[in-house]
Design an enzyme around this catalytic site. Structure first.
Site, PDB file in Angstrom:
ATOM      1  N   PHE A  14       0.621  -1.165  -0.134  1.00 10.68           N
ATOM      2  CA  PHE A  14       0.106  -0.029  -0.084  1.00 10.68           C
ATOM      3  C   PHE A  14       0.896   1.331   0.065  1.00 10.68           C
ATOM      4  O   PHE A  14       1.913   1.417   0.880  1.00 10.68           O
ATOM      5  CB  PHE A  14      -0.969  -0.136   1.338  1.00 10.68           C
ATOM      6  N   CYS A  57     -16.117  15.447   2.230  1.00  9.77           N
ATOM      7  CA  CYS A  57     -16.084  14.124   2.818  1.00  9.77           C
ATOM      8  C   CYS A  57     -16.045  14.127   4.331  1.00  9.77           C
ATOM      9  O   CYS A  57     -14.966  14.384   4.795  1.00  9.77           O
ATOM     10  CB  CYS A  57     -14.923  13.413   2.039  1.00  9.77           C
ATOM     11  N   CYS A 105      -5.728  15.291  -0.324  1.00 11.50           N
ATOM     12  CA  CYS A 105      -7.046  14.946  -0.833  1.00 11.50           C
ATOM     13  C   CYS A 105      -7.874  16.310  -1.415  1.00 11.50           C
ATOM     14  O   CYS A 105      -7.694  17.532  -0.685  1.00 11.50           O
ATOM     15  CB  CYS A 105      -8.051  14.443   0.241  1.00 11.50           C
ATOM     16  N   CYS A 130     -14.235  10.551   6.721  1.00 16.50           N
ATOM     17  CA  CYS A 130     -12.922   9.781   6.345  1.00 16.50           C
ATOM     18  C   CYS A 130     -12.511   9.239   7.651  1.00 16.50           C
ATOM     19  O   CYS A 130     -12.342  10.089   8.660  1.00 16.50           O
ATOM     20  CB  CYS A 130     -12.094  10.707   5.727  1.00 16.50           C
TER      21      CYS A 130
END
Length: 217
Positions: free
Chosen positions: A24, A45, A30, A48
């Site tokens: 990962f 959002c 973001c 999160c």
């Protein structure tokens, strides 16, 4: 320059690839939330559960070019050499498409990795990604309307899964909203709501965060 919050070797915990050994790479940044708690309530959002601020996480840092980052990520693959045909890297965030580009994709392919991305779908991807997972968020414009899996966190205020059911994806998943501290969520029990929706609409399958259930990163 690539800015990485953290990178690690683990099992994919969600969706169609759940259980697969994966490297990962979590990029910083973001386009739907700053990552700072003071901004959560006014973000696009609000739920999160991920820390993507800074480069101070495990194996994180700033990398000057694609080759440097690709070499770094390749060192994290821990399976024996005979398993190299299974190499798999997941680029996530934050929003990985703010940074993931063709040069990095090519550099990972050269090292034998299948390249996956987990994105909110508001940005167009570069060519060459092998596995695309889109997780739409409310009050956003979905630009990426095709891929391998659509994974919708449920329930979200103002988001109807039926609006996504006709898009060009192979797999459709509903994932119960995580009730982590600080998350701003809808009323009710997300698990019961998600299970009920999947039973009524079998196009959708239940996705659980199995890495949290198993207690792994």
């Amino acid at each position: 320059m690539y800015s990485v919050k953290e990178a690690f070797y683990t099992l994919q915990g969600e969706g169609a690839q759940a259980g697969r050994a994966s490297v990962f790479c979590r990029f910083t940044g973001c386009n739907l939330w700053s990552g700072r708690e003071r901004d959560r309530a006014k973000s696009q959002c609000t739920f999160c559960d991920t820390d993507f601020v800074g480069t101070d996480g495990q194996n994180g840092g700033q990398f000057p070019d694609a080759e440097t980052l690709a070499r770094h990520l390749a060192t994290l693959w821990q399976a024996p050499e005979e398993a190299n045909s299974e190499r798999y890297v997941v680029f996530t965030g934050g929003e990985p498409l703010l940074q993931l580009d063709a040069a990095l994709i090519d550099a990972m392919h050269v090292r034998g990795f299948e390249v996956a991305v987990e994105t909110n779908g508001t940005l167009s991807p570069p060519e060459g990604i092998d596995w695309i997972c889109v997780s739409p968020k409310s009050d956003t414009t979905l630009r990426l309307t095709r891929g391998n899996e659509l994974k919708l966190v449920y329930p979200q205020a103002g988001v109807d899964p039926a609006n996504f059911a006709g898009l060009d994806f192979t797999h459709f998943f509903l994932q119960p909203m995580d009730l982590s501290p600080g998350a701003i969520v809808s009323d009710g029990d997300p698990m019961a709501a998600t299970v009920g929706y999947c039973l009524r609409h079998p196009q959708w399958r239940l996705s659980l965060q199995t890495h949290k259930i198993a207690g792994i990163d």
